[in-house]
Motif scaffolding. Structure first.
Motif, mmCIF file in Angstrom:
data_model
loop_
_atom_site.group_PDB
_atom_site.id
_atom_site.type_symbol
_atom_site.label_atom_id
_atom_site.label_comp_id
_atom_site.label_asym_id
_atom_site.label_seq_id
_atom_site.Cartn_x
_atom_site.Cartn_y
_atom_site.Cartn_z
ATOM 1 N N ARG A 28 0.590 -1.088 -0.492
ATOM 2 C CA ARG A 28 -0.131 -0.105 0.378
ATOM 3 C C ARG A 28 0.928 0.741 -0.052
ATOM 4 N NH1 ARG A 28 -2.390 0.543 4.255
ATOM 5 N NH2 ARG A 28 -2.427 -1.892 5.741
ATOM 6 N N LEU A 29 2.516 1.079 0.776
ATOM 7 C CA LEU A 29 2.759 2.303 1.132
ATOM 8 C C LEU A 29 3.757 2.526 -0.390
ATOM 9 C CD1 LEU A 29 4.893 2.393 4.447
ATOM 10 C CD2 LEU A 29 2.281 3.095 3.984
ATOM 11 N N ASP A 30 3.673 0.929 -1.672
ATOM 12 C CA ASP A 30 4.524 1.560 -2.403
ATOM 13 C C ASP A 30 3.279 2.165 -3.291
ATOM 14 O OD1 ASP A 30 7.153 0.657 -1.574
ATOM 15 O OD2 ASP A 30 6.309 -1.576 -2.665
ATOM 16 N N GLU A 31 2.579 1.876 -3.298
ATOM 17 C CA GLU A 31 1.491 2.749 -4.126
ATOM 18 C C GLU A 31 0.995 4.030 -3.843
ATOM 19 O OE1 GLU A 31 -2.911 -0.182 -5.175
ATOM 20 O OE2 GLU A 31 -2.990 0.955 -3.671
ATOM 21 N N ILE A 32 1.524 3.933 -3.168
ATOM 22 C CA ILE A 32 1.178 5.146 -2.620
ATOM 23 C C ILE A 32 2.706 6.921 -2.795
ATOM 24 C CG2 ILE A 32 0.649 7.329 -0.831
ATOM 25 C CD1 ILE A 32 -0.574 5.164 0.540
ATOM 26 N N ALA A 33 3.426 5.590 -2.346
ATOM 27 C CA ALA A 33 4.323 6.146 -3.033
ATOM 28 C C ALA A 33 5.036 6.594 -4.517
ATOM 29 C CB ALA A 33 6.043 5.758 -2.344
ATOM 30 N N ALA A 34 4.084 5.875 -5.120
ATOM 31 C CA ALA A 34 4.545 5.591 -6.711
ATOM 32 C C ALA A 34 3.896 7.094 -7.280
ATOM 33 C CB ALA A 34 3.491 4.526 -7.736
ATOM 34 N N VAL A 35 3.535 8.549 -6.758
ATOM 35 C CA VAL A 35 3.406 9.235 -7.307
ATOM 36 C C VAL A 35 4.389 9.810 -7.715
ATOM 37 C CG1 VAL A 35 3.413 10.645 -4.863
ATOM 38 C CG2 VAL A 35 1.921 11.290 -6.516
ATOM 39 N N SER A 36 5.516 9.669 -7.318
ATOM 40 C CA SER A 36 6.575 10.572 -7.676
ATOM 41 C C SER A 36 7.755 9.218 -9.013
ATOM 42 C CB SER A 36 7.603 10.722 -6.594
ATOM 43 O OG SER A 36 8.975 11.324 -7.228
ATOM 44 N N ASP A 37 8.257 10.239 -9.883
ATOM 45 C CA ASP A 37 9.476 9.105 -10.732
ATOM 46 C C ASP A 37 10.434 8.958 -10.346
ATOM 47 O OD1 ASP A 37 7.077 8.945 -12.566
ATOM 48 O OD2 ASP A 37 7.525 11.335 -13.698
ATOM 49 N N ARG A 64 11.021 8.686 -3.676
ATOM 50 C CA ARG A 64 9.290 7.815 -3.359
ATOM 51 C C ARG A 64 10.113 6.677 -2.272
ATOM 52 N NH1 ARG A 64 8.856 5.401 -9.304
ATOM 53 N NH2 ARG A 64 9.951 3.828 -8.361
ATOM 54 N N ILE A 65 11.926 6.888 -2.174
ATOM 55 C CA ILE A 65 12.085 6.518 -0.540
ATOM 56 C C ILE A 65 12.003 6.971 0.657
ATOM 57 C CG2 ILE A 65 14.196 5.386 0.564
ATOM 58 C CD1 ILE A 65 14.950 4.445 -2.816
ATOM 59 N N GLU A 66 11.792 8.595 0.699
ATOM 60 C CA GLU A 66 12.264 9.061 0.812
ATOM 61 C C GLU A 66 10.810 8.855 2.358
ATOM 62 O OE1 GLU A 66 13.439 10.459 3.768
ATOM 63 O OE2 GLU A 66 12.784 12.892 3.681
ATOM 64 N N LEU A 67 9.984 9.563 0.881
ATOM 65 C CA LEU A 67 8.306 9.319 1.057
ATOM 66 C C LEU A 67 7.877 7.999 2.177
ATOM 67 C CD1 LEU A 67 5.915 10.218 1.156
ATOM 68 C CD2 LEU A 67 5.463 10.027 -1.803
ATOM 69 N N ARG A 68 7.874 6.973 1.254
ATOM 70 C CA ARG A 68 7.998 5.239 1.683
ATOM 71 C C ARG A 68 8.350 5.609 3.170
ATOM 72 N NH1 ARG A 68 6.949 -0.136 -0.094
ATOM 73 N NH2 ARG A 68 7.219 -0.664 2.902
ATOM 74 N N GLN A 69 9.983 6.346 3.702
ATOM 75 C CA GLN A 69 10.109 6.116 4.928
ATOM 76 C C GLN A 69 10.122 6.918 5.851
ATOM 77 O OE1 GLN A 69 14.086 6.971 4.925
ATOM 78 N NE2 GLN A 69 15.120 4.660 4.688
ATOM 79 N N VAL A 70 9.347 8.612 5.397
ATOM 80 C CA VAL A 70 8.399 9.064 6.010
ATOM 81 C C VAL A 70 7.131 8.715 6.355
ATOM 82 C CG1 VAL A 70 7.567 11.418 6.149
ATOM 83 C CG2 VAL A 70 9.512 11.290 5.653
ATOM 84 N N LEU A 71 6.972 8.068 5.678
ATOM 85 C CA LEU A 71 5.283 7.297 5.559
ATOM 86 C C LEU A 71 5.467 6.106 7.169
ATOM 87 C CD1 LEU A 71 3.325 7.046 2.121
ATOM 88 C CD2 LEU A 71 3.028 8.166 4.506
ATOM 89 N N GLU A 72 5.941 5.386 6.802
ATOM 90 C CA GLU A 72 6.303 4.326 7.831
ATOM 91 C C GLU A 72 6.455 4.762 9.061
ATOM 92 O OE1 GLU A 72 9.561 1.874 5.887
ATOM 93 O OE2 GLU A 72 8.385 1.168 4.575
ATOM 94 N N ALA A 124 6.572 17.476 5.827
ATOM 95 C CA ALA A 124 6.740 18.733 4.746
ATOM 96 C C ALA A 124 7.169 18.431 3.478
ATOM 97 C CB ALA A 124 7.219 20.429 5.056
ATOM 98 N N GLY A 125 8.588 18.081 3.051
ATOM 99 C CA GLY A 125 9.247 18.277 1.843
ATOM 100 C C GLY A 125 8.726 16.403 1.586
ATOM 101 N N ALA A 126 8.603 15.588 2.449
ATOM 102 C CA ALA A 126 8.865 14.135 1.793
ATOM 103 C C ALA A 126 6.962 14.372 1.001
ATOM 104 C CB ALA A 126 9.165 13.261 2.809
ATOM 105 N N LEU A 127 6.456 15.072 1.881
ATOM 106 C CA LEU A 127 4.594 14.493 0.952
ATOM 107 C C LEU A 127 4.083 15.602 0.652
ATOM 108 C CD1 LEU A 127 3.466 13.436 5.216
ATOM 109 C CD2 LEU A 127 4.305 12.475 3.095
#
Lengths: 167, 260
Positions: free
Chosen positions: A81-90, A95-103, B58-61
């Motif tokens: 599910r997190l991968d699906e959300i992180a896929a917003v960026s190319d 993507r890795i950073e977004l995933r980590q923060v979500l975790e 803020a940056g990551a999201l």
């Protein structure tokens, strides 16, 4: 329709909030759509002392809280599910950073997650965040304090985890 | 107590540090906390870490809110979807209601003009029988003809025991033919006959009322549809070879004329 463009201006931020709250793209999108519907149907009943943005976030938060009580988690593995959300960026790094923060956010209790998202990500003043969560400002602040203490710990541990992954 | 009402030089607490990170302190208090932090390196490090955390979150999201607006979130589309759902619900209810009506009509057909059908079954049956008998009459459809309209109303009223006004239905395209007195199960009844340009005849059957009112109730077969209702004074049955909508329109005219 005057309310249409006013609401639309906040939809993407609402969606970000919903994604971070649910960590599930389908749930988040349903939540945003329900929020817009409810905002339209209650437009005339709106509290005039509360600006539009926190009013919309409060609707979303209330819908989320009531849906959350009877939610059946989708059978997806959390990571997918997190991968699906992180896929917003190319960009892979983004993507890795977004995933980590979500975790990291996933490991917070819901109340603390909501507080830190509203203040740090959505940039709401304490008073508006308190209105969204329907608690006193002092409660928002103590939730923020506890959320930050846990996030600091995780960020410290996260660096080593990141290194391990890279190696 | 609000922050601004308190002394800007009171001891620094955790709440101050939290608010300092998010820029929620007054300028005065913020300067005081900043000075205090110079002598407290541990707290200062924590503030640095928390600010970095704010920026990181803020940056990551941020990318999550930087997409184009998905079509389903266009307010117009949300509104249309909502309207479509509401229409679907309305149609389901309407369909159920139509089935109910069809069922009721089917019941009437199966029973013929059964006297057992409904509280006004006998009334409707009498009215329809009288309608069938007299609309077919070429030479003597009525006892009292239209040119004695006022006399007809007074006479029927006297016999029925309730004031009767002969409704003017010319706006509905119906010309008064006349009326007659008939025997009925609950005492004398009246029949008033009208005719449209096509020569189709419509009758209004009247009987003394029971003091209570009722809504319009439909019954009927193809060639003689009947619509019954009650005012406190009178019971009415309107019968004719017309569509239900037409009958309802006429009944409304009679009802409102009666109420006037």
């Amino acid at each position: 329709m005057e309310e249409a463009s006013e609401i639309e201006a906040h939809v993407l931020a609402l969606r970000r909030f919903a994604l971070a709250l649910t960590r599930d793209r389908d749930l988040a999108d349903d939540l945003v759509q329900d929020t817009i519907e409810r905002a339209l149907s209650r437009w005339r009943l709106r509290r005039r002392d509360l600006p539009l943005r926190p009013w919309l976030f409060a609707i979303l938060r209330n819908l989320h809280v009531s849906a959350w009580r009877r939610r059946v988690r989708s059978p997806f593995v959390a990571g997918d599910r997190l991968d699906e959300i992180a896929a917003v960026s190319d960009a892979v790094e983004t993507r890795i950073e977004l995933r980590q923060v979500l975790e990291m956010l996933e490991n917070l209790p819901e109340d603390q997650r909501m507080a830190i998202l509203l203040v740090a990500v959505e940039g709401l003043p304490y008073a508006q965040a308190a209105a969204v969560m329907d608690v006193p400002v002092g409660t928002v602040m103590s939730r923020l304090g506890r959320a930050r203490a846990r996030l600091r710990e995780m960020a410290g541990a996260g660096t080593t985890a990141k290194l391990r992954r890279v190696v | 107590m609000k922050q601004s009402e308190r002394s800007p030089n009171r001891p620094v607490g955790d709440d101050d540090l939290t608010a300092y990170v998010d820029g929620e302190l007054s300028a005065e208090r913020s300067a005081f906390v900043e000075a205090w932090l110079k002598d407290h390196s541990e707290a200062s490090d924590r503030i640095e870490a928390d600010r970095a955390l704010n920026e990181r979150l803020a940056g990551a999201l941020a990318p999550l809110a930087e997409t184009s607006l998905p079509a389903r979130f266009r307010v117009e589309n949300v509104e249309n979807a909502r309207r479509a759902r509401r229409m679907a619900r309305f149609n389901r209810i309407a369909a159920a209601f139509a089935l109910l009506l069809a069922g009721a009509a089917g019941g009437w057909l199966a029973n013929g003009w059964s006297r057992a059908q409904g509280p006004d079954g006998h009334l409707v049956a009498d009215a329809v029988t009288a309608h069938r008998l007299f609309v077919a009459e070429k030479r003597h459809p009525v006892e009292v003809s239209a040119d004695a309209k006022d006399h007809l109303g007074a006479w029927l009223g006297n016999r029925i025991g309730r004031p009767v006004e002969i409704p003017d239905l010319s706006p509905q395209g119906l010309t008064l033919v006349g009326g007659r007195l008939l025997p009925g199960e609950n005492g004398p009844s009246g029949q008033i006959m009208y005719q449209n340009a096509a020569g189709e005849r419509v009758t209004l059957y009247l009987q003394a009322g029971s003091g209570s009112e009722s809504a319009f109730a439909f019954s009927g077969t193809g060639e003689a549809q009947a619509l019954a209702w009650r005012s406190p004074e009178l019971a009415f049955v309107l019968t004719g070879p017309l569509g239900r909508e037409q009958l309802v329109t006429i009944a409304h005219a009679i009802y409102h004329g009666d109420a006037r």
